[in-house]
Design a protein around this motif. Structure first.
Motif: not given
Length: 716
Positions: A308, A283, A117, A281, A112-113, A305, A109, A286, A310
């Motif tokens: 994500f 996504e 980014r 997961r 990947t984060g 976790d 996690s 943001e 983005l």
């Protein structure tokens, strides 16, 4: 690294033994393996570094961004999903790296984060502005001209609106099922009469272009076009906010072959279930409202976790379409594979491929040597040749319009005996392979699916031909799939031969795969799961013995992945005995090179570029030294390849072919060749410039030029 004692799985525990099974070998430290999952993420980081490299043509940088994204999708669908499933069922054990399963998940996690980014920044801050400067603009809806918006209004009403289905959530409408990898709009609307707010989801149609053309070389994300027309989807309602989100689900397959009465039908049922795997997961854009995010997390059952956040736009796999636009000056220089110099007469139909092979073996390297005029021509000529009685073929992955499949069908319809081993469990190609299996069966081919519990991954073709009063066998054994499309993008080797030994070996192999055979001996093949690991360990030990006797000793291996603990331990012990060990690994590598007292003589390199380095080559000893050997084949150094797949390695015997393979390894490990170098802690450092700041040799460009010069030399 850690000093904490670890509990290894069976394979890692077995690796504590010496390569020959004896005791008394030096005890190896417990922290000697890098984590395979984190190593994979670092492989994808190398892909990302190609997107960051401003010396790479611009549209190719966009493509590397798309490749990074699709790679990560598959990693979560399979590796992360599998790890989560094992944790949930209590089957997960501490990794060979010493990390506990939840520690691996947490590290995944975090890494990947960091990477996603960085991926978004490369697109937003570098590639997107550079594309615009080159005249290829990716714009938001508000940045379009009035004329472009008017054109898209018409497009929306005619082609997009009819296929959209807004799904509301209220007591009468449960939260909708969100399919894996679909791009979605989460919309909050308000009833102006009651003031009540509602959530709705709109799926972005996957069959429409991800980036919609707004003007000449001007594109807008499809979800932006939909968002600009939400008032048409929710008439009478107030649209308060909208955000994009995307879910990744567990899409690995599990079929109990011992219980399955019909493997084909069992796999088809499992493919239907695949669409409903649990989320692994989420996504989100943001800018998403925290309350909306909490709703999505709760309904989908994902933890913090797994989320994500983005920048817009999500799902940059769509950049493949941008990379495909017709701007050759923004791409790698055009490359057309050439016909191998020994097959020029065959291509011109002045000679039979069988007559050519009777004069000697032919070693082809794709994509530099054309697949169409070598391997494909071999199978097509066999299908059309009246003297050919039988063709036996493995198919792991092939293209949708495969000329190989067409040739096999032609052969069967002409009365030849055709055996095709179709691996219907090839991940994410299952549906296509089921289709081809049925088509081949309907044409009269004998279709089998290999051995229970094993995937058949070896790449082999055998042709039996009547020549006078004898039968002669012709063969191809390679490192890559029989796929003419990927053969233009994947680097692979294959040997075309009329060798009696190879023909006999393949006859035995195919009989094993289609019938019942045990204890088959091979002359020039190593076949997994019985022989490959033991054969490699035996040859490493021979180099150890040579080093101890004061002779030159070397092991050089080129593979996609190197994670098998027994093989790695044997290489560590070889290094300690004075053997030079060079590893060329494209993807995952669990080896810690250059550790004092453990792996001081081990070097690990990786090469990525316009072609995917896919061949597997194994060299033991120095050319000309007693016992030196070179092998090619289908097996990577992974548990699944060595224990759960049918793989085949072929010993190369012709001196000129041994030299060619050794020269490729020389180039790959040469300090003048651009590559990534692996450090002991798992970090890869890129070496692309010399001390004067000049670019190092690009291996693939070098091979293109070399093949071109050879082609010119063979022309009359």
């Amino acid at each position: 690294m850690t000093d904490t004692p670890v509990v290894l799985d069976d394979a890692a525990a077995t690796a504590q033994a010496a390569p020959d099974g004896s005791s008394g070998q030096p005890e190896l430290p417990e922290d000697r393996f890098l984590d395979r999952e984190l190593s994979w993420l670092r492989f994808n980081q190398r892909v990302l570094e190609l997107a960051e490299d401003e010396t790479v043509p611009l549209l190719e940088r966009a493509r590397f961004l798309a490749i990074f994204a699709s790679n990560l999708d598959e990693f979560f669908m399979v590796r992360v999903a599998g790890l989560k499933r094992r944790i949930a069922t209590g089957l997960a054990v501490r990794a060979a790296s010493g990390l506990q399963p939840r520690e691996v998940l947490r590290a995944i996690s975090e890494k990947t984060g960091e990477l996603v980014r960085r991926h978004a920044d490369v697109f937003g801050d570098s590639v997107k502005p550079a594309l615009e400067e080159a005249g290829v603009a990716i714009r938001r809806w508000d940045e379009l001209t009035r004329e472009e918006q008017d054109k898209l209004h018409v497009l929306f009403r005619e082609r997009i609106f009819p296929v959209l289905t807004p799904l509301a959530v209220d007591p009468a409408h449960p939260f909708p099922y969100i399919s894996g990898l679909s791009l979605n709009l989460a919309v909050i609307v308000r009833n102006p009469t009651t003031g009540q707010e509602h959530f709705a989801r709109i799926k972005v149609p996957p069959l429409l272009p991800r980036f919609t053309k707004a003007g000449e070389s001007r594109f807008v994300p499809l979800e932006d076009v939909i968002a600009a027309h939400l008032h048409l989807l929710f008439p009478g309602m107030q649209v308060l906010q909208h955000h994009t989100f995307r879910v990744t689900r567990n899409e690995d397959l599990e079929v109990d072959e011992d219980e399955a009465e019909n493997l084909l039908k069992a796999l088809e049922r499992e493919l239907i279930r695949r669409r409903f795997g649990p989320p692994v997961r989420l996504e989100v854009e943001e800018s998403i409202d925290p309350h909306l995010l909490d709703l999505l997390k709760g309904e989908l059952g994902v933890e913090d976790d797994d989320v994500f956040a983005l920048p817009f736009p999500l799902d940059l796999t769509g950049l493949h379409a941008i990379a495909d636009i017709d701007r050759p000056e923004l791409k790698f220089a055009p490359f057309v594979p050439g016909t191998h110099r020994d097959l020029v007469d065959v291509e011109a139909r002045e000679a039979s491929i069988f007559a050519t092979l009777r004069r000697g073996d032919i070693l082809v390297q794709h994509p530099y040597d054309s697949f169409a005029t070598s391997v494909q021509a071999f199978i097509e000529q066999a299908a059309a040749d009246r003297g050919v009685l039988a063709i036996k073929q493995t198919l792991y992955r092939t293209s949708g319009d495969s000329p190989i499949v067409d040739a096999l069908i032609d052969a069967a319809e002409a009365g030849k005996q055709v055996l095709v081993l179709v691996e219907i469990k090839a991940r994410f190609d299952e549906q296509a392979n089921i289709k081809w299996a049925r088509k081949l069966e309907q044409a009269g081919c004998h279709v089998v699916y290999g051995l229970v519990g094993l995937k058949t991954h070896c790449k082999a073709s055998l042709v039996v031909r009547q020549e006078g009063d004898r039968l002669r066998r012709y063969a191809h054994v390679g490192t890559g799939n029989y796929n003419p499309k990927t053969a233009r993008l994947y680097e692979d080797y294959g040997l075309l031969t009329a060798s009696d030994e190879v023909g006999e070996d393949l006859t035995n192999l195919f009989n094993t795969l289609s019938g019942f055979s045990f204890g088959v001996g091979y002359k020039r093949l190593l076949v997994a799961p019985e022989d490959v690991r033991d054969g490699i360990l035996e040859r490493i030990e021979q180099q150890v013995a040579a080093a101890r006797a004061g002779r030159q000793a070397r092991v050089r291996i080129k593979v996609n992945s190197m994670v098998d603990e027994q093989i790695i331990d044997a290489l560590y012990l070889a290094s300690q005995a004075g053997v030079d060990v060079d590893l060329w690994v494209r993807g995952i590598c669990a080896v810690r090179p250059g550790v004092p007292g453990l792996s001081e003589r081990v070097r690990v390199r990786s090469i990525l570029g316009r072609f995917l380095e896919h061949s597997r080559i194994f060299e033991f000893g120095h050319r000309g030294e007693p016992g030196s050997e070179v092998w090619i084949g289908s097996a990577d150094m992974m548990h699944r390849n060595l224990d759960r797949r049918v793989e085949a390695l072929l010993r190369i015997t012709a001196p000129e072919h041994v030299d060619e393979l050794a020269q490729l390894l020389d180039l790959g490990f040469d300090e003048g060749t651009a590559s990534w170098h692996l450090g002991a802690e798992g970090e890869w450092s890129r070496h692309a410039l010399d001390e004067a700041g000049q670019p190092l040799r690009d291996l693939q460009d070098h091979l293109i030029a070399l093949k071109h010069r050879r082609a010119l030399a063979t022309r009359p």
